[in-house]
Design an enzyme around this catalytic site. Structure first.
Site, PDB file in Angstrom:
ATOM      1  N   SER A   1      32.960  44.016   5.003  1.00 18.38           N
ATOM      2  CA  SER A   1      33.115  45.316   5.663  1.00 18.38           C
ATOM      3  C   SER A   1      34.561  45.808   5.563  1.00 18.38           C
ATOM      4  O   SER A   1      35.504  45.022   5.461  1.00 18.38           O
ATOM      5  CB  SER A   1      32.746  45.224   7.143  1.00 18.38           C
ATOM      6  OG  SER A   1      31.415  44.806   7.304  1.00 18.38           O
TER       7      SER A   1
HETATM    8  N1  SAH Z   1      30.118  40.640   8.516  1.00 22.88           N
HETATM    9  C1  SAH Z   1      30.239  40.561   7.066  1.00 22.88           C
HETATM   10  C2  SAH Z   1      29.685  41.821   6.429  1.00 22.88           C
HETATM   11  C3  SAH Z   1      28.664  41.463   5.424  1.00 22.88           C
HETATM   12  S1  SAH Z   1      27.640  42.760   4.823  1.00 22.88           S
HETATM   13  C4  SAH Z   1      31.658  40.249   6.653  1.00 22.88           C
HETATM   14  O1  SAH Z   1      32.549  40.205   7.513  1.00 22.88           O
HETATM   15  O2  SAH Z   1      31.891  40.014   5.462  1.00 22.88           O
HETATM   16  C5  SAH Z   1      26.132  42.459   5.718  1.00 22.88           C
HETATM   17  C6  SAH Z   1      25.486  41.115   5.518  1.00 22.88           C
HETATM   18  O3  SAH Z   1      24.255  41.132   6.240  1.00 22.88           O
HETATM   19  C7  SAH Z   1      25.140  40.737   4.083  1.00 22.88           C
HETATM   20  O4  SAH Z   1      25.764  39.533   3.758  1.00 22.88           O
HETATM   21  C8  SAH Z   1      23.620  40.608   4.105  1.00 22.88           C
HETATM   22  O5  SAH Z   1      23.136  39.580   3.251  1.00 22.88           O
HETATM   23  C9  SAH Z   1      23.349  40.295   5.571  1.00 22.88           C
HETATM   24  N2  SAH Z   1      21.979  40.595   6.032  1.00 22.88           N
HETATM   25  C10 SAH Z   1      21.184  41.643   5.728  1.00 22.88           C
HETATM   26  N3  SAH Z   1      19.992  41.553   6.382  1.00 22.88           N
HETATM   27  C11 SAH Z   1      20.041  40.420   7.122  1.00 22.88           C
HETATM   28  C12 SAH Z   1      19.118  39.758   7.996  1.00 22.88           C
HETATM   29  N4  SAH Z   1      17.898  40.231   8.239  1.00 22.88           N
HETATM   30  N5  SAH Z   1      19.515  38.594   8.580  1.00 22.88           N
HETATM   31  C13 SAH Z   1      20.749  38.061   8.343  1.00 22.88           C
HETATM   32  N6  SAH Z   1      21.652  38.644   7.513  1.00 22.88           N
HETATM   33  C14 SAH Z   1      21.313  39.795   6.907  1.00 22.88           C
END
Ligand code: SAH
Length: 214
Positions: free
Chosen positions: A64
């Protein structure tokens, strides 16, 4: 802790976040301590790691934008020792920021390579988050109730399982919407049945998806 080489770049980022409206000193201090550059491949590290942008981390996902991390962390209004559940571990960056703020962090990720990468990053930097590989829609009932829940992917709706795992008085920060743009919402649990919902404008996230069938 951030090594000297990246301190200046990180300080510039902190100033940018202040200009954009982030005020919570606990959030700014936490961001100034997490080594974001370690999450970037060497070729991108110097140029991109402390810019206020989202960046690809593989599996079609992104780390993010720091402003978004700061904004969501500020809305959580957490206190030291609070139990926080994150949905979407991704790179592990947001989880590290929450650890730096003194939270007990639980985080769920549905992509195995990202789960493994985040586990390594957090362990190598002494962040003691508990990570789970699985479906964030279900939350983590075994560890509830949570003081706060932070969803870092765009949710099509507010999952009931997550609402029910909030402590009374607990806060959930969740971007909701199915298109390219989501509405950032703060859900506060008022009692066993009542929740208060406040909107905080448009943000862009990768979508929250159902679990991967093996
Ligand atoms: N908080 C992260 C942002 C990652 S982007 C950081 O600091 O880097 C969002 C993430 O949510 C992705 O890695 C994606 O694989 C995950 N995601 C999407 N749907 C999900 C679900 N149902 N359960 C768990 N993770 C999920």
């Amino acid at each position: 802790m951030i090594e000297n080489k990246y301190k200046g770049l990180c300080n510039q980022l902190i100033n940018e976040l202040k200009v954009k409206g982030i005020e919570d000193i606990n959030v700014l201090n936490a961001i100034s301590r997490v080594p974001r550059h370690l999450l970037f491949d060497l070729v991108f590290r110097d140029k991109f790691s402390y810019q206020d942008i989202a960046f690809p981390i593989g599996e079609g996902q992104t780390i993010s934008q720091p402003y978004t991390v700061a904004f969501q962390s500020e809305l959580l209004a957490l206190k030291k020792g609070d139990k926080i559940l994150e949905i979407g571990t991704g790179s592990g960056y947001q989880a590290a920021v929450l650890c730096e703020m003194g939270a007990k962090v639980f985080s769920i990720e549905r992509h195995k390579p990202l789960f493994n990468g985040a586990k390594l990053f957090l362990a190598q930097n002494n962040y003691r988050a508990q990570l789970f590989f699985g479906d964030g829609f279900k939350g983590k009932k075994a560890f509830c109730p949570f003081d706060g829940i932070i969803v870092t992917c765009g949710a099509p709706y507010i999952p009931n399982d997550l609402k029910s795992q909030l402590k009374i008085g607990g806060r959930m920060v969740i971007p909701v919407g199915e298109g390219d743009v989501q509405q950032m919402k703060l859900i506060v649990r008022l009692d066993s049945e009542k929740y208060q919902e406040t909107n905080f404008g448009d943000f862009k996230f990768v979508p929250m998806l159902k679990s991967i069938k093996n």
